[in-house]
Every structure is written in structure tokens, then in C-alpha cells.
Motif scaffolding. Structure first.
Motif, PDB file in Angstrom:
ATOM      1  N   LYS A  22       0.794  -1.229   0.000  1.00 17.02           N
ATOM      2  CA  LYS A  22       0.000   0.000   0.000  1.00 17.02           C
ATOM      3  C   LYS A  22       0.829   1.283   0.000  1.00 17.02           C
ATOM      4  CE  LYS A  22      -3.679  -2.217   2.746  1.00 17.02           C
ATOM      5  NZ  LYS A  22      -4.499  -2.104   3.981  1.00 17.02           N
ATOM      6  N   GLY A  23       2.110   1.184   0.328  1.00 15.30           N
ATOM      7  CA  GLY A  23       2.939   2.373   0.463  1.00 15.30           C
ATOM      8  C   GLY A  23       2.984   2.885   1.891  1.00 15.30           C
ATOM      9  N   LYS A  24       1.855   2.842   2.563  1.00 15.44           N
ATOM     10  CA  LYS A  24       1.760   3.221   3.972  1.00 15.44           C
ATOM     11  C   LYS A  24       0.458   2.642   4.511  1.00 15.44           C
ATOM     12  CE  LYS A  24      -0.538   7.687   3.155  1.00 15.44           C
ATOM     13  NZ  LYS A  24      -0.669   7.532   1.690  1.00 15.44           N
ATOM     14  N   ILE A  25       0.358   2.536   5.824  1.00 16.58           N
ATOM     15  CA  ILE A  25      -0.883   2.117   6.470  1.00 16.58           C
ATOM     16  C   ILE A  25      -1.200   3.112   7.572  1.00 16.58           C
ATOM     17  CG2 ILE A  25      -0.623  -0.334   5.927  1.00 16.58           C
ATOM     18  CD1 ILE A  25       0.352  -0.801   8.794  1.00 16.58           C
ATOM     19  N   SER A  26      -2.473   3.220   7.918  1.00 11.91           N
ATOM     20  CA  SER A  26      -2.861   4.088   9.020  1.00 11.91           C
ATOM     21  C   SER A  26      -2.349   3.508  10.333  1.00 11.91           C
ATOM     22  CB  SER A  26      -4.380   4.224   9.082  1.00 11.91           C
ATOM     23  OG  SER A  26      -4.970   2.966   9.384  1.00 11.91           O
ATOM     24  N   PHE A  27      -2.207   4.376  11.349  1.00 15.27           N
ATOM     25  CA  PHE A  27      -1.787   3.865  12.650  1.00 15.27           C
ATOM     26  C   PHE A  27      -2.814   2.875  13.190  1.00 15.27           C
ATOM     27  CE2 PHE A  27      -1.447   3.688  17.209  1.00 15.27           C
ATOM     28  CZ  PHE A  27      -0.091   3.499  17.383  1.00 15.27           C
ATOM     29  N   SER A  28      -4.100   3.108  12.913  1.00 14.84           N
ATOM     30  CA  SER A  28      -5.122   2.184  13.412  1.00 14.84           C
ATOM     31  C   SER A  28      -4.936   0.788  12.821  1.00 14.84           C
ATOM     32  CB  SER A  28      -6.527   2.715  13.113  1.00 14.84           C
ATOM     33  OG  SER A  28      -6.734   2.875  11.731  1.00 14.84           O
ATOM     34  N   GLU A  29      -4.518   0.711  11.559  1.00 14.84           N
ATOM     35  CA  GLU A  29      -4.264  -0.612  10.966  1.00 14.84           C
ATOM     36  C   GLU A  29      -3.028  -1.244  11.596  1.00 14.84           C
ATOM     37  OE1 GLU A  29      -3.660  -2.787   6.584  1.00 14.84           O
ATOM     38  OE2 GLU A  29      -4.199  -0.655   6.705  1.00 14.84           O
ATOM     39  N   PHE A  30      -1.997  -0.446  11.826  1.00 16.14           N
ATOM     40  CA  PHE A  30      -0.806  -0.937  12.527  1.00 16.14           C
ATOM     41  C   PHE A  30      -1.189  -1.508  13.887  1.00 16.14           C
ATOM     42  CE2 PHE A  30       2.163   0.059  15.946  1.00 16.14           C
ATOM     43  CZ  PHE A  30       3.314  -0.630  15.550  1.00 16.14           C
ATOM     44  N   MET A  31      -2.002  -0.773  14.635  1.00 12.66           N
ATOM     45  CA  MET A  31      -2.393  -1.200  15.981  1.00 12.66           C
ATOM     46  C   MET A  31      -3.236  -2.465  15.925  1.00 12.66           C
ATOM     47  SD  MET A  31      -4.183   1.205  18.871  1.00 12.66           S
ATOM     48  CE  MET A  31      -4.759   0.596  20.455  1.00 12.66           C
ATOM     49  N   GLU A  32      -4.110  -2.552  14.940  1.00  9.17           N
ATOM     50  CA  GLU A  32      -4.936  -3.759  14.809  1.00  9.17           C
ATOM     51  C   GLU A  32      -4.075  -4.986  14.545  1.00  9.17           C
ATOM     52  OE1 GLU A  32      -8.941  -5.277  12.479  1.00  9.17           O
ATOM     53  OE2 GLU A  32      -7.850  -3.544  11.711  1.00  9.17           O
ATOM     54  N   ILE A  33      -3.072  -4.850  13.694  1.00 11.87           N
ATOM     55  CA  ILE A  33      -2.172  -5.978  13.420  1.00 11.87           C
ATOM     56  C   ILE A  33      -1.394  -6.350  14.686  1.00 11.87           C
ATOM     57  CG2 ILE A  33      -0.208  -6.780  12.059  1.00 11.87           C
ATOM     58  CD1 ILE A  33      -1.069  -4.692   9.917  1.00 11.87           C
ATOM     59  N   ALA A  34      -0.838  -5.344  15.363  1.00 13.70           N
ATOM     60  CA  ALA A  34      -0.016  -5.596  16.541  1.00 13.70           C
ATOM     61  C   ALA A  34      -0.787  -6.309  17.641  1.00 13.70           C
ATOM     62  CB  ALA A  34       0.551  -4.278  17.067  1.00 13.70           C
ATOM     63  N   LEU A  35      -2.066  -5.976  17.791  1.00 17.62           N
ATOM     64  CA  LEU A  35      -2.852  -6.547  18.883  1.00 17.62           C
ATOM     65  C   LEU A  35      -3.656  -7.778  18.473  1.00 17.62           C
ATOM     66  CD1 LEU A  35      -4.281  -3.337  20.620  1.00 17.62           C
ATOM     67  CD2 LEU A  35      -2.221  -4.624  21.204  1.00 17.62           C
ATOM     68  N   TYR A  36      -4.131  -7.812  17.220  1.00 18.53           N
ATOM     69  CA  TYR A  36      -5.158  -8.796  16.871  1.00 18.53           C
ATOM     70  C   TYR A  36      -4.839  -9.672  15.659  1.00 18.53           C
ATOM     71  CZ  TYR A  36      -7.857  -5.874  20.059  1.00 18.53           C
ATOM     72  OH  TYR A  36      -8.281  -5.175  21.160  1.00 18.53           O
ATOM     73  N   LEU A  37      -3.610  -9.633  15.155  1.00 22.12           N
ATOM     74  CA  LEU A  37      -3.274 -10.541  14.054  1.00 22.12           C
ATOM     75  C   LEU A  37      -3.530 -11.974  14.499  1.00 22.12           C
ATOM     76  CD1 LEU A  37      -2.029 -10.828  11.182  1.00 22.12           C
ATOM     77  CD2 LEU A  37       0.175 -11.176  12.337  1.00 22.12           C
ATOM     78  N   PRO A  38      -4.381 -12.721  13.779  1.00 22.30           N
ATOM     79  CA  PRO A  38      -4.718 -14.087  14.227  1.00 22.30           C
ATOM     80  C   PRO A  38      -3.475 -14.928  14.500  1.00 22.30           C
ATOM     81  CG  PRO A  38      -6.162 -13.426  12.424  1.00 22.30           C
ATOM     82  CD  PRO A  38      -5.128 -12.328  12.564  1.00 22.30           C
ATOM     83  N   ASP A  39      -3.476 -15.562  15.646  1.00 21.02           N
ATOM     84  CA  ASP A  39      -2.430 -16.470  16.131  1.00 21.02           C
ATOM     85  C   ASP A  39      -1.171 -15.764  16.622  1.00 21.02           C
ATOM     86  OD1 ASP A  39      -3.979 -18.750  15.537  1.00 21.02           O
ATOM     87  OD2 ASP A  39      -3.246 -18.755  13.470  1.00 21.02           O
ATOM     88  N   TYR A  40      -0.957 -14.498  16.251  1.00 19.69           N
ATOM     89  CA  TYR A  40       0.319 -13.859  16.564  1.00 19.69           C
ATOM     90  C   TYR A  40       0.198 -12.513  17.283  1.00 19.69           C
ATOM     91  CZ  TYR A  40       2.021 -17.370  13.300  1.00 19.69           C
ATOM     92  OH  TYR A  40       2.298 -18.557  12.667  1.00 19.69           O
ATOM     93  N   GLY A  41      -0.905 -11.806  17.147  1.00 14.16           N
ATOM     94  CA  GLY A  41      -1.047 -10.512  17.798  1.00 14.16           C
ATOM     95  C   GLY A  41      -1.005 -10.634  19.306  1.00 14.16           C
ATOM     96  N   TYR A  42      -0.820  -9.489  19.961  1.00 13.67           N
ATOM     97  CA  TYR A  42      -0.638  -9.474  21.414  1.00 13.67           C
ATOM     98  C   TYR A  42      -1.745 -10.232  22.143  1.00 13.67           C
ATOM     99  CZ  TYR A  42      -0.173  -7.601  26.140  1.00 13.67           C
ATOM    100  OH  TYR A  42      -0.054  -7.475  27.492  1.00 13.67           O
ATOM    101  N   TYR A  43      -2.980 -10.060  21.717  1.00  9.97           N
ATOM    102  CA  TYR A  43      -4.102 -10.709  22.389  1.00  9.97           C
ATOM    103  C   TYR A  43      -4.449 -12.074  21.799  1.00  9.97           C
ATOM    104  CZ  TYR A  43      -5.181  -6.436  24.948  1.00  9.97           C
ATOM    105  OH  TYR A  43      -5.119  -5.351  25.793  1.00  9.97           O
TER     106      TYR A  43
END
Length: 399
Positions: A22-43
Motif C-alpha cells: 500500500k505504500g503506507k498504512i494508518s496507525f489504526s491498521e498498525f495497531m490492529e495488526i499488533a494486537l489482533y493478528l490471528p495467532d500472533y497478535g498481542y491478544y
């Protein structure tokens, strides 16, 4: 390589992959990946129990928290006319402490209420019942919804995006905000934001309240979290933003450190929760500090009863200190409790509280801590802190 590092690498790889597409992602998308990426995100790690490793919550500190909520739920059941099934849907139930504490104390409160109580302990992506009569509960859930971040530059709202530099390291850039919802909402503040003000906008609130409305046919919504009304959240005292990180009971790291291994949260704008609720036919009853909510539902009476229970000195200290943590406004007692209703004519918080006479009877057998509650004596946690803004590079100002 340990599993923690492997999880973090998978999260970072996903972030880099999306940025390259995409060239860049919004911070909200970054945060969603960091916390909720299936099997790997923080939660989403299979064996992750962050409340033990990185922070503590009210249900993990003392069962008295759940006991007070059980008393409140009984009151709601009474106001609804004692329905044969009073459903409670908790979303974000984590390790299940709140579920166990509420349901185990319900029979102490009222056998008739306990017989009618049907409790659904769910996580954010689980299937949930619909059109219940009862209450939807969340505790420290909304603060972990992904947020857009912004900064005021030359009197205009600029939104934060995440991209990669030439060395493929994660960096921030800003662009003039093109999201009318964010711009219009910030323009509605009583006090205009000053130059350089940084802040967040929770992008998940509207969908959340839509989901809550689908679950609830008649009854109440109880949202427990930290935050305030919009003019408090966006006040001058929060001009560096409210985004916070938590890792092993220390907070203040950059969100771009320990990605996928640390919690990311931001203060909840309860004004948005209230307004989004009205859009779904859910009415505001009131917002109150957790300390005052618990006092209205028997915490002082339970504390007095605990003092009279025969326990060894350390166990008694541990239980009493945990109760104090729940109530102190400079600790967990400073959290807020928002209560809303749907298809119900309760118009004030006072109508929800049991009488003082009832409280004494309902709280006479207070629960004591079990092994699944964390130790919380004063020496346990240092709550180390570094000023979060000092660890971020200044936003590169791009057009």
C-alpha cells in the motif's frame, strides 16, 4: 528462537508486507495488526495471559469486584421485572475471572436471581447471542480498540501513518487528514485544539455499539474502562496524546518497540460511546468513577466483613489491600463505569443502586482471593514509567 520472538517477527512481517503493498498504512491498521493478528497478535497468542505478565485488571486483583457487579446485576434483574432468563454477555472475558466471580457470588446475593442468570463469557471475535434481556458487559476492552492518531500542524488536523524507511525500519509520517468523521468530531470540541496537539480517535466505537445493539433487546450496557468525556480526553493536559504501552508492568515504550509483545491502549472517549449508543437506540444513564460505583454496590460493607473474618495476617492484608486498590481513585478506582439502557425507562444512576439496608445483607459473605487472582501487595509491582513522547521521534511533517 523463543515463541515470543517468533510471534513478534510474524507481526512485523505482516506490517511490512502491507506497507509494501500500500505504500503506507494508518496507525489504526498498525495497531490492529499488533494486537489482533490471528495467532500472533498481542491478544491472540494461544497461551498469552497478559494480565499476569504486563498489567493487572480489577477482576484479576480481587473477587470483590465481581461480587459488587453481581449485586448490580441483581438490581437490574429486579428493574426488568425478574425475567426467567437474565442473560449477561461479557465481551473480552480473557481468563474468565469476572465470569467466575460474578456467577459464584450470585447465589450468595439471591438464589432466585442466580437461577435466572445465564452468563456468556466471550472474546471479541466469538459468536454471541442476540436479542437478549439482560446486560452486556465489557471491562477494559474499548481502550484496546485500534485508534487513528493525529497532530495539529498549522491549525489543520494531520493523520499519522506508518511506513518504512530505506532500511525497512518502521517510521511515522503525517498527512493532512481526509477523514471527515475525525475532522468534524474534533471541530465539535468546546475548546479548539492548540498547535502541536497530539491525540487519538477510536475507530471501533460505532461498530461496537452496533454489535451491542444487536445483542441486546432490552436491558443494560455496562462499560468499564479508563477515559472520560470528550473535552477531558482532548484537554490541554492530554496534549501529547493518551496512547500508552504496557510491557511487564512498565509503561511508556514507543509503540514501535516490542511490536506484538506489548499492549497498546488509549483513553476511551465516553462521549463517542454515548452518542454512538443513541444512534442505536441505546440511552445514556450515567458515567461514574469505578470507586463510586463499587461503593454504591457494597464494597465498603464487604471490606468491613473481611476485617472480621479469621485469616492469617498476610492473607487478610492481601485481601484488604486488593479491595483498596479497586476503590482508590489513583489506582483502579479512577476508572469509569458507563451504564446505558435499551427499551428500559431507568433515567438515573440512583435508581440502579440498592438501599443501604439491602447492601448490608447482600454483602455479608464477601469472597476471598483464590489462586487465579494475582498477588498485589505494595511491594509486588513498581509500575515503572517513561514519558511516552520522549521516546517517539517527532512526526515528519509531510503534505
Amino acid at each position: 528462537m523463543n515463541s515470543n520472538s517468533e510471534h513478534s517477527n510474524n507481526v512485523i512481517d505482516e506490517i511490512r508486507s502491507r506497507i509494501k503493498r500500500k505504500g503506507k498504512i494508518s496507525f489504526s491498521e498498525f495497531m490492529e495488526i499488533a494486537l489482533y493478528l490471528p495467532d500472533y497478535g498481542y491478544y491472540c497468542g494461544n497461551e498469552k495471559q497478559p494480565y499476569r505478565e504486563d498489567y493487572y485488571t480489577s477482576p484479576s486483583v480481587s473477587p470483590v469486584f465481581g461480587a459488587c457487579i453481581a449485586i448490580q446485576l441483581r438490581q437490574m434483574w429486579l428493574l426488568l421485572g425478574k425475567p426467567k432468563q437474565f442473560a449477561v454477555v461479557e465481551i473480552g472475558s480473557g481468563n474468565g475471572n469476572l465470569f467466575r466471580d460474578i456467577t459464584s457470588f450470585a447465589s450468595e446475593v439471591d438464589a432466585g436471581f442466580a437461577a435466572c442468570l445465564k452468563y456468556f463469557a466471550t472474546d471479541i471475535d466469538d459468536q454471541v447471542p442476540s436479542q437478549i434481556i439482560g446486560c452486556v458487559i465489557s471491562n477494559e476492552l474499548l481502550d484496546a480498540f485500534p485508534v487513528a492518531r493525529f497532530k495539529v500542524i498549522e491549525s489543520l488536523i494531520h493523520q499519522v501513518f506508518v511506513t518504512l524507511n530505506d532500511d525497512e525500519n518502521i517510521i511515522e509520517v503525517t498527512e493532512k487528514c481526509s477523514n471527515p468523521q475525525i475532522i468534524d468530531y474534533l471541530d465539535s470540541l468546546e475548546n479548539p485544539l492548540m498547535e502541536g496537539h497530539k491525540g487519538e480517535f477510536n475507530v471501533g466505537i460505532d461498530d461496537w455499539m452496533c454489535k451491542v445493539s444487536d445483542i441486546l433487546y432490552k436491558g443494560f450496557v455496562m462499560t468499564i474502562d479508563y477515559g472520560g468525556y470528550k473535552d477531558e480526553v482532548y484537554s490541554k493536559s492530554n496534549s501529547k496524546g493518551t496512547l500508552q504501552t504496557y510491557y511487564k508492568h512498565a509503561y511508556g515504550l514507543s509503540p514501535y518497540q516490542k511490536v506484538g509483545k506489548q499492549d497498546l491502549t488509549a483513553k476511551v472517549d465516553f462521549s463517542r460511546v454515548i452518542n454512538a449508543g443513541y444512534d442505536q437506540g441505546i440511552c445514556d444513564i450515567g458515567l461514574i468513577r469505578q470507586a463510586d460505583f463499587l461503593k454504591s454496590n457494597g464494597i465498603n460493607e464487604m471490606e468491613n466483613h473481611i476485617r472480621n473474618i479469621s485469616l492469617d495476617n498476610r492473607d487478610k492484608q492481601e485481601n484488604l489491600y486488593a479491595v483498596d486498590m479497586l476503590r482508590r481513585t489513583d489506582h483502579l478506582g479512577g476508572f469509569k463505569v458507563l451504564i446505558q439502557s435499551k427499551n428500559q425507562d431507568v433515567s438515573s444512576l440512583e435508581k440502579l443502586w440498592p438501599s443501604s439496608y439491602e447492601l448490608d445483607a447482600l454483602s455479608k459473605n464477601p469472597p476471598l482471593k483464590r489462586d487465579d487472582h494475582i498477588d498485589i501487595l505494595p511491594s509486588q509491582y513498581s509500575n515503572s514509567y517513561m514519558e511516552i513522547d520522549d521516546l517517539f521521534e517527532d512526526f515528519p511533517e509531510t503534505s
